[in-house]
Design an enzyme around this catalytic site. Sequence first.
Site, mmCIF file in Angstrom:
data_model
loop_
_atom_site.group_PDB
_atom_site.id
_atom_site.type_symbol
_atom_site.label_atom_id
_atom_site.label_comp_id
_atom_site.label_asym_id
_atom_site.label_seq_id
_atom_site.Cartn_x
_atom_site.Cartn_y
_atom_site.Cartn_z
ATOM 1 N N LYS A 186 0.898 -1.178 0.000
ATOM 2 C CA LYS A 186 0.000 0.000 0.000
ATOM 3 C C LYS A 186 0.922 1.209 0.000
ATOM 4 O O LYS A 186 1.462 1.598 1.026
ATOM 5 C CB LYS A 186 -0.865 -0.023 1.256
ATOM 6 C CG LYS A 186 -2.211 0.678 1.117
ATOM 7 C CD LYS A 186 -2.171 2.109 0.607
ATOM 8 C CE LYS A 186 -1.851 3.088 1.705
ATOM 9 N NZ LYS A 186 -1.800 4.494 1.230
ATOM 10 N N CYS A 191 13.068 9.924 7.497
ATOM 11 C CA CYS A 191 12.907 9.385 8.856
ATOM 12 C C CYS A 191 14.203 9.490 9.634
ATOM 13 O O CYS A 191 14.216 9.771 10.824
ATOM 14 C CB CYS A 191 12.434 7.952 8.791
ATOM 15 S SG CYS A 191 13.284 6.961 7.579
ATOM 16 N N GLU A 202 9.507 15.559 15.762
ATOM 17 C CA GLU A 202 9.984 15.401 14.391
ATOM 18 C C GLU A 202 9.280 16.440 13.513
ATOM 19 O O GLU A 202 8.058 16.427 13.393
ATOM 20 C CB GLU A 202 9.663 13.987 13.909
ATOM 21 C CG GLU A 202 10.228 13.675 12.548
ATOM 22 C CD GLU A 202 9.952 12.233 12.109
ATOM 23 O OE1 GLU A 202 8.815 11.767 12.246
ATOM 24 O OE2 GLU A 202 10.895 11.593 11.612
ATOM 25 N N GLU A 240 8.652 1.295 11.450
ATOM 26 C CA GLU A 240 9.737 2.262 11.289
ATOM 27 C C GLU A 240 9.076 3.630 11.317
ATOM 28 O O GLU A 240 8.398 4.022 10.377
ATOM 29 C CB GLU A 240 10.462 1.994 9.968
ATOM 30 C CG GLU A 240 11.854 2.575 9.939
ATOM 31 C CD GLU A 240 11.843 4.025 9.506
ATOM 32 O OE1 GLU A 240 11.633 4.912 10.376
ATOM 33 O OE2 GLU A 240 12.053 4.271 8.323
HETATM 34 P P1 NAP Z 1 1.344 8.340 7.587
HETATM 35 O O1 NAP Z 1 -0.059 8.789 7.531
HETATM 36 O O2 NAP Z 1 1.794 7.540 8.752
HETATM 37 O O3 NAP Z 1 1.618 7.534 6.220
HETATM 38 C C1 NAP Z 1 2.399 6.378 6.052
HETATM 39 C C2 NAP Z 1 1.632 5.327 5.270
HETATM 40 O O4 NAP Z 1 0.545 4.842 6.084
HETATM 41 C C3 NAP Z 1 0.981 5.848 3.988
HETATM 42 O O5 NAP Z 1 0.961 4.841 3.013
HETATM 43 C C4 NAP Z 1 -0.411 6.156 4.467
HETATM 44 O O6 NAP Z 1 -1.338 6.252 3.425
HETATM 45 C C5 NAP Z 1 -0.674 4.979 5.375
HETATM 46 N N1 NAP Z 1 -1.762 5.168 6.314
HETATM 47 C C6 NAP Z 1 -2.279 6.338 6.804
HETATM 48 N N2 NAP Z 1 -3.299 6.081 7.642
HETATM 49 C C7 NAP Z 1 -3.438 4.738 7.701
HETATM 50 C C8 NAP Z 1 -4.328 3.860 8.399
HETATM 51 N N3 NAP Z 1 -5.277 4.320 9.202
HETATM 52 N N4 NAP Z 1 -4.169 2.531 8.239
HETATM 53 C C9 NAP Z 1 -3.209 2.042 7.434
HETATM 54 N N5 NAP Z 1 -2.365 2.814 6.724
HETATM 55 C C10 NAP Z 1 -2.478 4.154 6.861
HETATM 56 O O7 NAP Z 1 2.291 9.560 7.451
HETATM 57 P P2 NAP Z 1 1.907 10.948 6.756
HETATM 58 O O8 NAP Z 1 0.563 11.417 7.199
HETATM 59 O O9 NAP Z 1 2.074 10.776 5.309
HETATM 60 O O10 NAP Z 1 3.025 11.888 7.356
HETATM 61 C C11 NAP Z 1 2.810 12.444 8.648
HETATM 62 C C12 NAP Z 1 4.072 12.461 9.431
HETATM 63 O O11 NAP Z 1 4.584 11.129 9.561
HETATM 64 C C13 NAP Z 1 5.222 13.223 8.803
HETATM 65 O O12 NAP Z 1 5.128 14.571 9.033
HETATM 66 C C14 NAP Z 1 6.403 12.568 9.462
HETATM 67 O O13 NAP Z 1 6.640 13.114 10.724
HETATM 68 C C15 NAP Z 1 5.976 11.139 9.607
HETATM 69 N N6 NAP Z 1 6.490 10.280 8.519
HETATM 70 C C16 NAP Z 1 7.531 9.475 8.784
HETATM 71 C C17 NAP Z 1 8.060 8.686 7.778
HETATM 72 C C18 NAP Z 1 9.190 7.767 8.009
HETATM 73 O O14 NAP Z 1 9.915 7.470 7.081
HETATM 74 N N7 NAP Z 1 9.347 7.231 9.202
HETATM 75 C C19 NAP Z 1 7.526 8.736 6.496
HETATM 76 C C20 NAP Z 1 6.437 9.561 6.255
HETATM 77 C C21 NAP Z 1 5.947 10.327 7.281
HETATM 78 P P3 NAP Z 1 -1.706 7.695 2.779
HETATM 79 O O15 NAP Z 1 -0.491 8.537 2.838
HETATM 80 O O16 NAP Z 1 -2.098 7.314 1.412
HETATM 81 O O17 NAP Z 1 -2.809 8.257 3.581
#
Ligand code: NAP
Length: 487
Positions: free
Chosen positions: A181, A290, A389, A256
């Site tokens: 996904k 990250c 972060e 992660e």
């Molecule tokens: P996120 O929502 O955690 O997204 C990561 C993945 O999880 C995406 O594929 C997302 O899909 C999916 N996802 C979201 N809600 C979900 C749910 N309820 N059930 C299952 N999967 C779900 O992260 P983000 O909103 O894009 O970013 C927010 C913050 O997360 C950033 O500002 C950053 O601090 C952190 N982040 C960390 C990393 C890392 O590498 N550790 C990467 C990205 C973000 P969709 O995006 O399609 O909704």
Amino acid sequence: MATTTASGFIHGAFIGNRMVTAASGDTVPVIDPANGEVFTHITECGAAEVDAAVAAGRAALDEGEWGRMPAFERGRLLARLSQAITANAVELAALESRDTGKPARQASADITAAARYFEFYAGAADKMHGETIPYLNGFFVATEREPHGVVAHVIPWNYPAQMFGRNVAPSLAVGNAVVVKPAEDACLSVLRMAGLAAEVGFPAGALAVLPGRGAVTGALLSGHHDIDYIAFTGSPAVGEMIQVAAARRAIGCTLELGGKSPHILFGDADLSLAVPAIVNGIVNNAGQTCSAGSRVLVERAHFDRLVGAIAEAFGRLRAGTPEMDLDLGPVINPGQRQRVERFCDQAERDGIALLAQGSIAGNVPDGGLFVAPRLYGPVDPANVLARDEVFGPVLCVIPFEDEAEALHLANDSEFGLLAGVWTNDGGRALRLARRIKAGQIYINGFAAGGGIELPFGGVKRSGHGREKGLAAMHELSTIKTIIQRHG
Ligand code: NAP
Ligand code: MG
């Protein structure tokens, strides 16, 4: 690879080696971060597509060619996919830049890394051995590594191509059926690489990619009754939901979840190495990494000289479009830009000095989601800027007195992903490396996310489980013990 409908170009899901659009007809717009405009749409997978992808994976394992394929042949397929990614690198890098806003060179490096993941695990696929175990007289005991089964990989938007390689290559190498996904914000390179996987001969069902929003497609996949393991990269908030979903079915998961990774910079450090690595470690990918080094702990006795060198480099940074290929591109979406700006506004309200600020090229499109890189300090270790972060090009400087305080500050975080130690005192570097609570420690170097061969992952709120290197293959497989009485 895509169909055209009344709403424009739609990128489909990849299920059973075919591109399909969701039965619901739902779509999600995709914006170009460099100008803020919608440039394409993706299909949004619902229950029907999630069921179909998981069922195809199960069938590939239980009845299909994939479950019976010898490890060396899985390795050969991975090698072919690596070569196909390399052969299509120019197209893939352009897609990655468009989708994420990355400068051309950074996107190109990401595609090289994606190919390298498949190359590394191609060679490793047939080298994961079990062992024999001495037991009672008259018994022979052996262990073998088995795939978990159907594995869900939920990946983020920051490095779509690299995340695809990092997750999918080891998972396929050990023989799982993989359902990915990707993030709604950036998944086009992932869909394209899935198409390449079919072209090079992966059997149907070994790999599926399900685009759609997290709260819809991601929730359906991670809560699906027939998956055997979940690997997640993203935010702590969603990571928690993933672990709950896994717990409900007593399956395993890897999380992660990012970090607040510190550099510890001593006065005796080689600044010609340290400064570019520290600056690059926070501006690469516009800080949306990250493992970004987002705190610099600086020896107080040398504060002005050390921070002056970082500030000087920071002031020269420039943000621009992928084609301009400057130090950094835009951030991924309007929400992310607001998030970064909120942190900067708060820093100003808290009276934290802005030590240096990079610039945004004058001729970027109006709607582009650019933010200027900023260096703040000294920052109180209790301030939100030192603790949360940001996920943007914002670096904070925190002074320390001595080694003991440096260690205390480094560990005074809810996260524990990476750390960088910069000193010419080898004993001190090793003492710190062994006592810092993080998954990877760099000494006199720092490559956020670098090193396909190197086990990578967090402690504390950065998550658990290890990716990359051979460790990923252990994480993505399980052990079966066979005990035979031979008399
Ligand atoms: P996120 O929502 O955690 O997204 C990561 C993945 O999880 C995406 O594929 C997302 O899909 C999916 N996802 C979201 N809600 C979900 C749910 N309820 N059930 C299952 N999967 C779900 O992260 P983000 O909103 O894009 O970013 C927010 C913050 O997360 C950033 O500002 C950053 O601090 C952190 N982040 C960390 C990393 C890392 O590498 N550790 C990467 C990205 C973000 P969709 O995006 O399609 O909704
Ligand atoms: Mg999200």
